[in-house]
Design a protein around this motif. Sequence first.
Motif, PDB file in Angstrom:
ATOM      1  N   SER A  64       0.846  -1.173   0.000  1.00 33.83           N
ATOM      2  CA  SER A  64       0.000   0.000   0.000  1.00 33.83           C
ATOM      3  C   SER A  64       0.890   1.235   0.000  1.00 33.83           C
ATOM      4  CB  SER A  64      -0.906  -0.003   1.230  1.00 33.83           C
ATOM      5  OG  SER A  64      -0.136  -0.022   2.409  1.00 33.83           O
ATOM      6  N   HIS A  65       0.459   2.277  -0.736  1.00 37.65           N
ATOM      7  CA  HIS A  65       1.331   3.433  -0.923  1.00 37.65           C
ATOM      8  C   HIS A  65       1.422   4.274   0.343  1.00 37.65           C
ATOM      9  CE1 HIS A  65       3.425   6.658  -2.807  1.00 37.65           C
ATOM     10  NE2 HIS A  65       2.502   7.504  -2.368  1.00 37.65           N
ATOM     11  N   SER A  66       2.602   4.461   0.865  1.00 39.97           N
ATOM     12  CA  SER A  66       2.814   5.330   2.018  1.00 39.97           C
ATOM     13  C   SER A  66       4.099   6.121   1.874  1.00 39.97           C
ATOM     14  CB  SER A  66       2.870   4.494   3.309  1.00 39.97           C
ATOM     15  OG  SER A  66       3.914   3.549   3.245  1.00 39.97           O
ATOM     16  N   GLY A  67       4.815   5.921   0.788  1.00 39.58           N
ATOM     17  CA  GLY A  67       6.078   6.604   0.553  1.00 39.58           C
ATOM     18  C   GLY A  67       6.008   7.424  -0.708  1.00 39.58           C
ATOM     19  N   PRO A  68       7.130   7.626  -1.366  1.00 41.70           N
ATOM     20  CA  PRO A  68       7.148   8.437  -2.592  1.00 41.70           C
ATOM     21  C   PRO A  68       6.353   7.783  -3.716  1.00 41.70           C
ATOM     22  CG  PRO A  68       9.249   7.325  -2.283  1.00 41.70           C
ATOM     23  CD  PRO A  68       8.465   7.114  -1.022  1.00 41.70           C
ATOM     24  N   LEU A  69       5.601   8.597  -4.415  1.00 44.21           N
ATOM     25  CA  LEU A  69       4.868   8.118  -5.581  1.00 44.21           C
ATOM     26  C   LEU A  69       5.818   7.897  -6.750  1.00 44.21           C
ATOM     27  CD1 LEU A  69       1.976   7.693  -6.875  1.00 44.21           C
ATOM     28  CD2 LEU A  69       2.146  10.089  -7.607  1.00 44.21           C
ATOM     29  N   HIS A  70       6.816   8.776  -6.855  1.00 43.62           N
ATOM     30  CA  HIS A  70       7.736   8.757  -7.995  1.00 43.62           C
ATOM     31  C   HIS A  70       9.174   8.821  -7.484  1.00 43.62           C
ATOM     32  CE1 HIS A  70       8.858  10.751 -12.143  1.00 43.62           C
ATOM     33  NE2 HIS A  70       9.653   9.738 -11.831  1.00 43.62           N
ATOM     34  N   VAL A  71       9.946   7.823  -7.851  1.00 42.70           N
ATOM     35  CA  VAL A  71      11.375   7.778  -7.521  1.00 42.70           C
ATOM     36  C   VAL A  71      12.167   7.864  -8.817  1.00 42.70           C
ATOM     37  CG1 VAL A  71      13.257   6.387  -6.563  1.00 42.70           C
ATOM     38  CG2 VAL A  71      11.025   6.415  -5.431  1.00 42.70           C
ATOM     39  N   ALA A  72      13.177   8.711  -8.837  1.00 41.71           N
ATOM     40  CA  ALA A  72      14.076   8.822  -9.986  1.00 41.71           C
ATOM     41  C   ALA A  72      15.480   8.442  -9.540  1.00 41.71           C
ATOM     42  CB  ALA A  72      14.066  10.244 -10.549  1.00 41.71           C
ATOM     43  N   ILE A  73      16.210   7.769 -10.410  1.00 36.76           N
ATOM     44  CA  ILE A  73      17.549   7.296 -10.046  1.00 36.76           C
ATOM     45  C   ILE A  73      18.574   7.712 -11.091  1.00 36.76           C
ATOM     46  CG2 ILE A  73      18.976   5.313  -9.439  1.00 36.76           C
ATOM     47  CD1 ILE A  73      16.495   3.767  -8.689  1.00 36.76           C
ATOM     48  N   ILE A  74      19.651   8.321 -10.609  1.00 37.54           N
ATOM     49  CA  ILE A  74      20.820   8.592 -11.449  1.00 37.54           C
ATOM     50  C   ILE A  74      21.761   7.412 -11.239  1.00 37.54           C
ATOM     51  CG2 ILE A  74      22.727  10.165 -11.937  1.00 37.54           C
ATOM     52  CD1 ILE A  74      21.011  12.408 -10.718  1.00 37.54           C
ATOM     53  N   MET A  75      21.808   6.530 -12.203  1.00 34.78           N
ATOM     54  CA  MET A  75      22.536   5.269 -12.072  1.00 34.78           C
ATOM     55  C   MET A  75      24.003   5.503 -12.433  1.00 34.78           C
ATOM     56  SD  MET A  75      19.699   2.768 -13.867  1.00 34.78           S
ATOM     57  CE  MET A  75      19.951   3.535 -15.479  1.00 34.78           C
ATOM     58  N   ASP A  76      24.840   5.650 -11.427  1.00 34.98           N
ATOM     59  CA  ASP A  76      26.223   6.042 -11.671  1.00 34.98           C
ATOM     60  C   ASP A  76      27.182   5.030 -11.050  1.00 34.98           C
ATOM     61  OD1 ASP A  76      28.301   7.595 -12.564  1.00 34.98           O
ATOM     62  OD2 ASP A  76      28.215   9.031 -10.917  1.00 34.98           O
ATOM     63  N   GLY A  77      28.308   4.797 -11.725  1.00 35.25           N
ATOM     64  CA  GLY A  77      29.357   3.964 -11.159  1.00 35.25           C
ATOM     65  C   GLY A  77      29.642   2.675 -11.891  1.00 35.25           C
ATOM     66  N   ASN A  78      28.995   2.457 -13.035  1.00 35.86           N
ATOM     67  CA  ASN A  78      29.250   1.220 -13.788  1.00 35.86           C
ATOM     68  C   ASN A  78      30.716   1.087 -14.180  1.00 35.86           C
ATOM     69  OD1 ASN A  78      26.542   0.559 -13.657  1.00 35.86           O
ATOM     70  ND2 ASN A  78      26.079   1.233 -15.734  1.00 35.86           N
ATOM     71  N   GLY A  79      31.273   2.165 -14.725  1.00 32.33           N
ATOM     72  CA  GLY A  79      32.663   2.127 -15.176  1.00 32.33           C
ATOM     73  C   GLY A  79      33.632   1.923 -14.034  1.00 32.33           C
ATOM     74  N   ARG A  80      33.402   2.614 -12.921  1.00 31.05           N
ATOM     75  CA  ARG A  80      34.293   2.477 -11.761  1.00 31.05           C
ATOM     76  C   ARG A  80      34.210   1.082 -11.163  1.00 31.05           C
ATOM     77  NH1 ARG A  80      32.457   7.872  -8.864  1.00 31.05           N
ATOM     78  NH2 ARG A  80      30.995   7.835 -10.611  1.00 31.05           N
ATOM     79  N   TRP A  81      33.016   0.506 -11.186  1.00 25.30           N
ATOM     80  CA  TRP A  81      32.835  -0.862 -10.693  1.00 25.30           C
ATOM     81  C   TRP A  81      33.697  -1.823 -11.511  1.00 25.30           C
ATOM     82  CZ3 TRP A  81      31.185  -5.485 -12.719  1.00 25.30           C
ATOM     83  CH2 TRP A  81      30.785  -6.482 -11.826  1.00 25.30           C
ATOM     84  N   ALA A  82      33.644  -1.678 -12.831  1.00 24.51           N
ATOM     85  CA  ALA A  82      34.407  -2.562 -13.715  1.00 24.51           C
ATOM     86  C   ALA A  82      35.910  -2.343 -13.548  1.00 24.51           C
ATOM     87  CB  ALA A  82      33.994  -2.327 -15.165  1.00 24.51           C
ATOM     88  N   THR A  83      36.330  -1.089 -13.478  1.00 22.01           N
ATOM     89  CA  THR A  83      37.751  -0.774 -13.339  1.00 22.01           C
ATOM     90  C   THR A  83      38.321  -1.346 -12.052  1.00 22.01           C
ATOM     91  OG1 THR A  83      37.504   1.264 -14.634  1.00 22.01           O
ATOM     92  CG2 THR A  83      39.425   1.110 -13.191  1.00 22.01           C
ATOM     93  N   ALA A  84      37.550  -1.247 -10.964  1.00 21.97           N
ATOM     94  CA  ALA A  84      38.004  -1.761  -9.672  1.00 21.97           C
ATOM     95  C   ALA A  84      38.216  -3.270  -9.701  1.00 21.97           C
ATOM     96  CB  ALA A  84      37.003  -1.392  -8.583  1.00 21.97           C
ATOM     97  N   LYS A  85      37.515  -3.948 -10.610  1.00 19.72           N
ATOM     98  CA  LYS A  85      37.624  -5.396 -10.714  1.00 19.72           C
ATOM     99  C   LYS A  85      38.519  -5.821 -11.872  1.00 19.72           C
ATOM    100  CE  LYS A  85      33.101  -6.197  -8.604  1.00 19.72           C
ATOM    101  NZ  LYS A  85      33.667  -6.851  -7.404  1.00 19.72           N
ATOM    102  N   GLY A  86      39.167  -4.850 -12.531  1.00 15.80           N
ATOM    103  CA  GLY A  86      40.041  -5.167 -13.646  1.00 15.80           C
ATOM    104  C   GLY A  86      39.307  -5.656 -14.870  1.00 15.80           C
ATOM    105  N   LEU A  87      38.066  -5.211 -15.037  1.00  9.80           N
ATOM    106  CA  LEU A  87      37.231  -5.641 -16.157  1.00  9.80           C
ATOM    107  C   LEU A  87      37.012  -4.498 -17.132  1.00  9.80           C
ATOM    108  CD1 LEU A  87      34.523  -7.545 -14.059  1.00  9.80           C
ATOM    109  CD2 LEU A  87      36.383  -8.581 -15.373  1.00  9.80           C
ATOM    110  N   PRO A  88      36.658  -4.802 -18.371  1.00  6.33           N
ATOM    111  CA  PRO A  88      36.322  -3.725 -19.314  1.00  6.33           C
ATOM    112  C   PRO A  88      35.057  -3.003 -18.860  1.00  6.33           C
ATOM    113  CG  PRO A  88      35.791  -5.879 -20.244  1.00  6.33           C
ATOM    114  CD  PRO A  88      36.571  -6.146 -18.996  1.00  6.33           C
ATOM    115  N   ARG A  89      34.916  -1.746 -19.249  1.00  5.19           N
ATOM    116  CA  ARG A  89      33.796  -0.936 -18.795  1.00  5.19           C
ATOM    117  C   ARG A  89      32.444  -1.551 -19.166  1.00  5.19           C
ATOM    118  NH1 ARG A  89      34.675   4.319 -17.153  1.00  5.19           N
ATOM    119  NH2 ARG A  89      32.655   4.997 -17.995  1.00  5.19           N
ATOM    120  N   VAL A  90      32.394  -2.237 -20.303  1.00  7.93           N
ATOM    121  CA  VAL A  90      31.124  -2.829 -20.714  1.00  7.93           C
ATOM    122  C   VAL A  90      30.632  -3.855 -19.701  1.00  7.93           C
ATOM    123  CG1 VAL A  90      32.163  -4.684 -22.105  1.00  7.93           C
ATOM    124  CG2 VAL A  90      29.874  -3.821 -22.671  1.00  7.93           C
ATOM    125  N   ALA A  91      31.556  -4.495 -18.978  1.00 13.89           N
ATOM    126  CA  ALA A  91      31.155  -5.446 -17.944  1.00 13.89           C
ATOM    127  C   ALA A  91      30.373  -4.744 -16.843  1.00 13.89           C
ATOM    128  CB  ALA A  91      32.382  -6.148 -17.370  1.00 13.89           C
TER     129      ALA A  91
END
Length: 236
Positions: free
Chosen positions: A6-33
């Motif tokens: 049942s709705h008791s929180g935000p009706l609309h949530v927006a997300i800036i999805m950031d960090g894909n490239g840094r995640w891959a770099t930290a694991k020694g993987l190509p950015r596409v991973a």
Amino acid sequence: MADAASHSGPLHVAIIMDGNGRWATAKGLPRVAGHREGAKAVRRAIEAAVTNGVRYLTLFAFSSENWQRPAGEVQDLTFLLKHYLRSELAELHAEGVQLKVIGERERFGPALAKELEEAERKTANNKRLTLVLALSYGGRAEIVAAARRAITAGMKPEDLTEQNFSDFLFTAGIPDPDLVIRTSGEQRVSNFLLWQLAYAEIWFTKVLWPDFCAQHFAMALEDYAGRERRFGARPI
């Protein structure tokens, strides 16, 4: 997906999805991973939104500035978008998710633009969750485009108001976000929904997007629940 609470929180949530490239770099993987893992996080975010009774979820998937990245990475991102659309659309439709796309979709070429349009048409009557994908999107460009549409529609300057100007935005008919989440530790909105975020609450996390899960979504909602939204009014 679990049934929506049942709705008791935000009706609309927006997300800036950031960090894909840094995640891959930290694991020694190509950015596409990192982008591939990020696509899995999209599925988790959609499920979390439904579970928590969120009715609109907007994801900043590809900014207008992303076109300036190396050609190979842009190609990878475009391929992943096509793959996600083709592999996930049937399930999203079956689960009652309506898809909307905002941004300059034509920049992806006529074939993909047509696929996006067909996906919107196919899911248009779904009511469980509206998933808004911001693709080739920039907030300033959206405002300029809206002004041009208002002029083309014959709007007189004296008749233009904040309310009817919103009808010319890409997000016409969609309520403004109540909560914005940004991952990866960056603390800025990066030209995202500049008009619509006027009174949104913002929650920043250092978690990189590929690691974002339902628990993080719940943490953001819990933080939101503890805030007092005044919309510019002074506290009593």
